[in-house]
Each structure stands twice: as C-alpha cells, then as structure tokens.
Enzyme design. Structure first.
Site, PDB file in Angstrom:
ATOM      1  N   HIS A 111       1.079  -1.250  -0.081  1.00  0.00           N
ATOM      2  CA  HIS A 111      -0.206   0.016   0.013  1.00  0.00           C
ATOM      3  C   HIS A 111       1.035   1.180  -0.084  1.00  0.00           C
ATOM      4  CE1 HIS A 111      -3.588  -2.491   1.753  1.00  0.00           C
ATOM      5  NE2 HIS A 111      -3.269  -3.076   0.808  1.00  0.00           N
ATOM      6  N   GLU A 113       0.857   3.931   1.939  1.00  0.00           N
ATOM      7  CA  GLU A 113       1.134   4.227   3.251  1.00  0.00           C
ATOM      8  C   GLU A 113       2.211   3.169   3.662  1.00  0.00           C
ATOM      9  OE1 GLU A 113      -3.437   4.494   3.057  1.00  0.00           O
ATOM     10  OE2 GLU A 113      -1.812   3.063   2.217  1.00  0.00           O
ATOM     11  N   CYS A 139      -6.671   1.307   5.075  1.00  0.00           N
ATOM     12  CA  CYS A 139      -7.415   0.252   5.631  1.00  0.00           C
ATOM     13  C   CYS A 139      -6.625  -0.116   6.804  1.00  0.00           C
ATOM     14  CB  CYS A 139      -7.149  -0.840   4.373  1.00  0.00           C
ATOM     15  SG  CYS A 139      -5.453  -1.611   4.340  1.00  0.00           S
ATOM     16  N   CYS A 142      -2.890  -0.781   7.455  1.00  0.00           N
ATOM     17  CA  CYS A 142      -2.001   0.422   7.449  1.00  0.00           C
ATOM     18  C   CYS A 142      -1.793   1.339   8.657  1.00  0.00           C
ATOM     19  CB  CYS A 142      -1.979   1.430   6.313  1.00  0.00           C
ATOM     20  SG  CYS A 142      -1.628   0.641   4.737  1.00  0.00           S
TER      21      CYS A 142
END
Length: 180
Positions: A111, A113, A139, A142
């Site tokens: 992801h 992040e 989500c 993270c």
C-alpha cells in the site's frame, strides 16, 4: 562559474516553457494576489501526484509523510521493487474475484502508506510525530503500522469503508480528518 553540459542545457530548455507560461508572464495575475493552496491542499495534491506512479489496477493511492511542513517520504501502491507489476501481468485479486477490502494478503502490491514508511526507514528518516497525507483513508493493515511508527495525524482526500481501521486510529488517538 559552472559550465553547462548537455544535460543541464536540456533541463534548462525543458524549464523554459514553464517560465514563459507562469501566471505573471502571461498576464493572469492582473495585480491580484494569486491564491496559494493551503498546506493541506498542497500536500494532498502531492499525494495525488504520487498516486500517478501506482501500478495497482483497482485503486491508485498516494501517500506523503510530512513533519514541520517538510516532506519526509512518499509512497504509492504497487509490487515490491524488482517484481512484476499488476499493470504488466494482471491483478491476482481480480483473477480470484476477491472483493475490495477483503483478503489483503492475496495481493502482489504494497500500500502507498506502507511504501512511504518503508522509504523513510530505508533512508533512516524518523517519522515520529509526522502527518500522513493520503488520497484515501487507510485500510486496517496500514493504521497498525502508522500507529507503531508514531504518526500522529492522517489527512485524507477521500474515504474507504473500513470501520475497524478508524476504530484503531481513534483508540490510538491518531487524528484523522478530511479538509473542507
């Protein structure tokens, strides 16, 4: 005095259209002060720009870690370095018909992040007390990492339907907001 080589001359030529077309040079300012973006707008625009590097076929996410109005690291979603991207080989999640928000482990990509945190770590940058600007609400995966890394605030451009992620962030007293 530094002598310009072919590379610096090329860079200079590429900048000339930008300089020629600046608002002041093409008469757009008309003596009226140009509206500068707020810091939130600026960093969210940076996150949006970063998201254009994403190789996920489902969602393009960009993330920017900031402290004291300085960018610490950026990240976008995509496969780990050196591995084939979904844009090249297709989406495993699509092939397996996995709905968005479920079975995150069945994905080639990291992801945005996560990649921002990894980039900071790779270069020895402390992110404790920083703010994450992201194109989407994180989500559940993270926030656990962001909380442990000491990120104190998350500013998002748009939401993501993950109540558990928001519950974790609230419990950890990480401020999450969407600018007006």
């Amino acid at each position: 005095m530094v002598k310009a080589d072919k590379t610096t001359k090329k860079i200079g030529k590429n900048l000339n259209p930008v300089r020629k077309n600046s608002p002041k040079r093409i008469g757009l300012s008309n003596g009226v002060k140009d509206k500068r973006p707020s810091w939130d707008e600026y960093f969210l625009q940076m996150a949006e720009l970063v998201s254009h590097r994403a190789t996920c076929l489902r969602r393009k996410v960009g993330a920017v870690l900031v402290r004291d109005k300085k960018i610490l690291a950026t990240g976008y979603n995509g496969a780990p370095s050196g591995l084939a991207h979904c844009t090249d080989i297709g989406c495993l999640r699509e092939k397996l018909k996995i709905p968005s928000g479920q079975r995150h482990e069945l994905c080639r990509g990291l992801h945005g992040e996560q990649n921002a945190l990894i980039q900071a770590s790779l270069y020895g940058i402390n992110v404790k007390g920083s703010t994450l600007y992201a194109t989407n609400q994180p989500c559940i995966i993270c926030p656990k990492m962001l909380i442990n890394a000491g990120v104190r605030e998350i500013v998002v451009a748009s939401g993501y339907p993950d109540k558990m992620a928001m519950d974790f962030l609230r419990e950890a007293r990480v401020k999450v907001r969407k600018p007006k």
